[in-house]
Design an enzyme around this catalytic site. Sequence first.
Site, PDB file in Angstrom:
ATOM      1  N   HIS A 349      40.499  22.578  11.788  1.00 59.37           N
ATOM      2  CA  HIS A 349      41.136  24.034  11.456  1.00 59.37           C
ATOM      3  C   HIS A 349      41.443  24.170   9.842  1.00 59.37           C
ATOM      4  O   HIS A 349      42.297  22.952   9.280  1.00 59.37           O
ATOM      5  CB  HIS A 349      42.319  24.432  12.339  1.00 59.37           C
ATOM      6  CG  HIS A 349      42.570  25.874  12.112  1.00 59.37           C
ATOM      7  ND1 HIS A 349      41.935  27.030  12.732  1.00 59.37           N
ATOM      8  CD2 HIS A 349      43.350  26.452  11.132  1.00 59.37           C
ATOM      9  CE1 HIS A 349      42.513  27.986  12.114  1.00 59.37           C
ATOM     10  NE2 HIS A 349      43.439  27.742  11.172  1.00 59.37           N
ATOM     11  N   ALA A 350      41.061  24.865   9.236  1.00 60.67           N
ATOM     12  CA  ALA A 350      41.074  24.927   7.522  1.00 60.67           C
ATOM     13  C   ALA A 350      42.370  24.788   7.206  1.00 60.67           C
ATOM     14  O   ALA A 350      43.326  25.588   7.797  1.00 60.67           O
ATOM     15  CB  ALA A 350      40.327  26.096   7.219  1.00 60.67           C
ATOM     16  N   HIS A 379      39.907  31.742   0.936  1.00 66.07           N
ATOM     17  CA  HIS A 379      41.198  31.945   1.804  1.00 66.07           C
ATOM     18  C   HIS A 379      42.063  30.489   1.342  1.00 66.07           C
ATOM     19  O   HIS A 379      43.094  30.475   0.900  1.00 66.07           O
ATOM     20  CB  HIS A 379      41.036  32.017   3.072  1.00 66.07           C
ATOM     21  CG  HIS A 379      42.457  31.895   4.047  1.00 66.07           C
ATOM     22  ND1 HIS A 379      43.216  32.951   4.303  1.00 66.07           N
ATOM     23  CD2 HIS A 379      43.306  30.955   4.267  1.00 66.07           C
ATOM     24  CE1 HIS A 379      44.306  32.946   4.693  1.00 66.07           C
ATOM     25  NE2 HIS A 379      44.409  31.553   4.641  1.00 66.07           N
ATOM     26  N   GLU A 380      41.206  29.583   1.412  1.00 60.71           N
ATOM     27  CA  GLU A 380      42.113  28.145   1.319  1.00 60.71           C
ATOM     28  C   GLU A 380      42.389  27.821  -0.257  1.00 60.71           C
ATOM     29  O   GLU A 380      43.433  27.675  -0.584  1.00 60.71           O
ATOM     30  CB  GLU A 380      41.004  27.022   1.895  1.00 60.71           C
ATOM     31  CG  GLU A 380      40.804  27.062   3.345  1.00 60.71           C
ATOM     32  CD  GLU A 380      42.325  27.134   4.302  1.00 60.71           C
ATOM     33  OE1 GLU A 380      43.425  26.787   3.695  1.00 60.71           O
ATOM     34  OE2 GLU A 380      42.277  27.928   5.141  1.00 60.71           O
ATOM     35  N   HIS A 383      45.426  29.506  -1.365  1.00 62.36           N
ATOM     36  CA  HIS A 383      46.774  28.895  -1.190  1.00 62.36           C
ATOM     37  C   HIS A 383      46.854  27.781  -2.319  1.00 62.36           C
ATOM     38  O   HIS A 383      47.995  27.543  -2.817  1.00 62.36           O
ATOM     39  CB  HIS A 383      46.536  27.717   0.169  1.00 62.36           C
ATOM     40  CG  HIS A 383      46.608  28.699   1.272  1.00 62.36           C
ATOM     41  ND1 HIS A 383      47.838  29.535   1.586  1.00 62.36           N
ATOM     42  CD2 HIS A 383      45.850  28.825   2.597  1.00 62.36           C
ATOM     43  CE1 HIS A 383      47.646  30.122   2.853  1.00 62.36           C
ATOM     44  NE2 HIS A 383      46.394  29.551   3.521  1.00 62.36           N
ATOM     45  N   GLU A 407      49.208  33.621   2.611  1.00 59.71           N
ATOM     46  CA  GLU A 407      47.834  33.816   3.279  1.00 59.71           C
ATOM     47  C   GLU A 407      47.004  35.118   2.772  1.00 59.71           C
ATOM     48  O   GLU A 407      45.696  35.167   2.925  1.00 59.71           O
ATOM     49  CB  GLU A 407      48.066  34.597   4.834  1.00 59.71           C
ATOM     50  CG  GLU A 407      49.004  33.501   5.726  1.00 59.71           C
ATOM     51  CD  GLU A 407      48.454  31.778   5.667  1.00 59.71           C
ATOM     52  OE1 GLU A 407      47.033  31.874   5.610  1.00 59.71           O
ATOM     53  OE2 GLU A 407      49.240  31.020   5.727  1.00 59.71           O
ATOM     54  N   HIS A 507      47.463  27.607  16.115  1.00 57.84           N
ATOM     55  CA  HIS A 507      48.627  27.982  15.579  1.00 57.84           C
ATOM     56  C   HIS A 507      49.502  27.663  16.645  1.00 57.84           C
ATOM     57  O   HIS A 507      50.845  27.538  16.353  1.00 57.84           O
ATOM     58  CB  HIS A 507      48.677  29.233  15.031  1.00 57.84           C
ATOM     59  CG  HIS A 507      47.923  29.167  13.882  1.00 57.84           C
ATOM     60  ND1 HIS A 507      46.284  29.365  14.154  1.00 57.84           N
ATOM     61  CD2 HIS A 507      47.850  29.338  12.562  1.00 57.84           C
ATOM     62  CE1 HIS A 507      45.725  29.637  12.784  1.00 57.84           C
ATOM     63  NE2 HIS A 507      46.544  29.668  12.055  1.00 57.84           N
ATOM     64  N   TYR A 517      49.929  36.200   9.314  1.00 56.16           N
ATOM     65  CA  TYR A 517      48.653  36.765   8.927  1.00 56.16           C
ATOM     66  C   TYR A 517      48.518  38.204   9.379  1.00 56.16           C
ATOM     67  O   TYR A 517      47.689  38.948   8.576  1.00 56.16           O
ATOM     68  CB  TYR A 517      47.504  36.201  10.029  1.00 56.16           C
ATOM     69  CG  TYR A 517      47.494  34.693   9.584  1.00 56.16           C
ATOM     70  CD1 TYR A 517      46.894  34.165   8.666  1.00 56.16           C
ATOM     71  CD2 TYR A 517      48.140  33.655  10.740  1.00 56.16           C
ATOM     72  CE1 TYR A 517      46.901  32.702   8.562  1.00 56.16           C
ATOM     73  CE2 TYR A 517      47.932  32.228  10.678  1.00 56.16           C
ATOM     74  CZ  TYR A 517      47.464  31.797   9.245  1.00 56.16           C
ATOM     75  OH  TYR A 517      47.556  30.326   9.225  1.00 56.16           O
TER      76      TYR A 517
HETATM   77  O1  X8Z Z   1      44.485  29.898  10.137  1.00 54.57           O
HETATM   78  C1  X8Z Z   1      43.846  30.500   9.342  1.00 54.57           C
HETATM   79  C2  X8Z Z   1      43.472  29.854   7.937  1.00 54.57           C
HETATM   80  C3  X8Z Z   1      44.416  28.693   7.567  1.00 54.57           C
HETATM   81  S1  X8Z Z   1      45.914  29.256   6.983  1.00 54.57           S
HETATM   82  C4  X8Z Z   1      42.007  29.330   8.076  1.00 54.57           C
HETATM   83  N1  X8Z Z   1      43.748  31.751   9.295  1.00 54.57           N
HETATM   84  C5  X8Z Z   1      44.054  32.414  10.832  1.00 54.57           C
HETATM   85  C6  X8Z Z   1      43.272  31.873  12.073  1.00 54.57           C
HETATM   86  O2  X8Z Z   1      42.357  31.152  11.669  1.00 54.57           O
HETATM   87  O3  X8Z Z   1      43.573  32.173  12.988  1.00 54.57           O
HETATM   88  C7  X8Z Z   1      42.956  32.642   8.402  1.00 54.57           C
HETATM   89  C8  X8Z Z   1      42.947  34.121   9.416  1.00 54.57           C
HETATM   90  C9  X8Z Z   1      43.813  34.117  10.585  1.00 54.57           C
HETATM   91 ZN    ZN Z   2      45.952  30.252   5.254  1.00 50.26          ZN
END
Ligand code: X8Z
Ligand code: ZN
Length: 608
Positions: A349-350, A379-380, A383, A407, A507, A517
Amino acid sequence: MTCPTRLRKSILSLVLALVSTTVWGASDDGPRITEAKAFITNAESQLEAAGHELAHASWLAATYINYDSQKVEALAYQRFLELSVDYANSAARFNDLALEESDRRKMELLKQVLTFPAPSDSEMSRELAEIGSEMSAIYGSGQFCRTLTGEEQECLSGDTIENLMRTSRDPDELLELWIGWREVSPPMKPLYERQVEIGNEGAQQLGYDNLSTFWRSKYDMQPDAFAADADLQWSKVKPFYDALHCHVRAELNDYYGDDVVPATGPIPAHVLGNQWAQDWSAIYDLVAPQSSDLGYNLDQLVEKNVEDAKHIVRIAENFFISLGFEPLPDTFWERSMFTEPIDHQAVCHASAWNLDDQDDLRIKMCIDKNAEEFKTVHHELGHNFYQRAYKEQSALFRGSANDGFHEAIGDTIALSVTPKYLVDIGWLEEEPPIEGDLGYLMNMALDKIAFLPWGLMIDKWRWQVFNGEVSPDEYNQGWWNLREEYQGVKAPVARSEVNFDPGAKYHIPGNTPYMRYFLSYIQQFQFHRALCEAAGFEGALHRCSIYNSKDAGEKLNAMLEMGISRPWQDAMQAMTGQRELDASAIIDYFAPLKEWLDVQNQGRQCGW
Ligand code: X8Z
Ligand code: ZN
């Protein structure tokens, strides 16, 4: 007419007030104010040192999952937990002091360093730290093994499953993958339950009712007012979501038939092109406006123009450079993880990191060559550029104005990945005609609008879990109730409390609050609108790209540099001139599509 008596009285009280704060106040509070300042200085330097140690341990644990890396991370985390809980609790002894505004803010921020505070009890800190590492490792090393023809077995990582679910149109395969990935999470359930117990105790010790109020207290407003504002913004966008849901369900029903996607009721969660039904852009081809296709396919453009994972990152970095930001340091390129390791397991997960709070910036991602990942890389980097912009702030002020801001930055940049931008970087020869705009907006809405109810419901579920409204024997039912209520999706097969479907989303085991988000998806359109204005752009917002605009870059940087030194409303104002969350930007952006959807949906039975 003036009133001399009243005037004399007020001059007298002014003199008295001055005397009491400058002379009497100093003799009473002076030494304690000095003590408070020293307390803050110590807290900042010690938390910083422990935070760096934890960052290195966590990097190791996330990029190289094994027994020892988890141990090392849990130990570092325990130390950090104990230290921050200690400082958070001790800060209360300065509550009665009239500190200057920035010191008062730091005292408040000290309480909020942790996401899950432990009570002051080293046994419980150890337990909390170990649970955190264990759940992340279960998620990161999770696999689904399926039997191919004959006896042959194939084991798929979470990342691979995610990719297959974007591209597969075989409902049986989609169902198999959807169920298979959710086999990873049941072992997390007892761990999660215990984590909530400990975290609630920790939050109570800090003076909050429970973790729910604690989590909602981080927004420079009352916790209930924050929740009410999120609901209000959602109520404004919901008619749009309902229209999109209605159209998408009708098209999926056409494609898959009644047995897979019924024409009414919630949509089964496995056919929306995403493991969690949070981003529907992968099924654009199934729901696109036929007479108004956007004229190109970003997946194909990425595939054609990009050499490898690093190349995507270079392209995204170049966007930030075009705004006037400095290039990323060499160490970023040497130390980041850009692809899924082949010889060991890692959390795919990024995420974006700054390990020393200065220039040790990195991303950790398993980048694939497709449009979704192209956006995620932006997105990354958002950050990383934010982290570097606020590095000069003192330790407690190094953070995002509120977590939604962090975010939103990279996503705001990605909103500028318009046809014009693709022409600018040589990926398209010319901009497609304006008639394709509905297709462009549909593609965006399948990401940005489809996401919102999901962005809202995850923490609604956690708030209910934290405050006891949903007990452990209702975890899964409570989850699906919210998914159905907000997203209008349902589990494609029966679920029970043996399942722990929340744990199949990064998460939840990773303990990352999710409301950020939801905020981000609203705010990024406010930011985009403001930066386009700064760039001097005139026209429809979805056509605006701020690429190469130093004016937009300056405006963005001025906000980023503030970190969390001021309430988020000030940061919002610096950038947009507004002091509040405002869904009108996202609604305006998509207005032409809403009109089109309403026409399509005439005669259809919408809702679920
Ligand atoms: O978790 C993330 C990023 C890292 S902060 C890739 N996002 C959420 C997800 O993947 O559930 C970005 C969009 C929503
Ligand atoms: Zn993020």
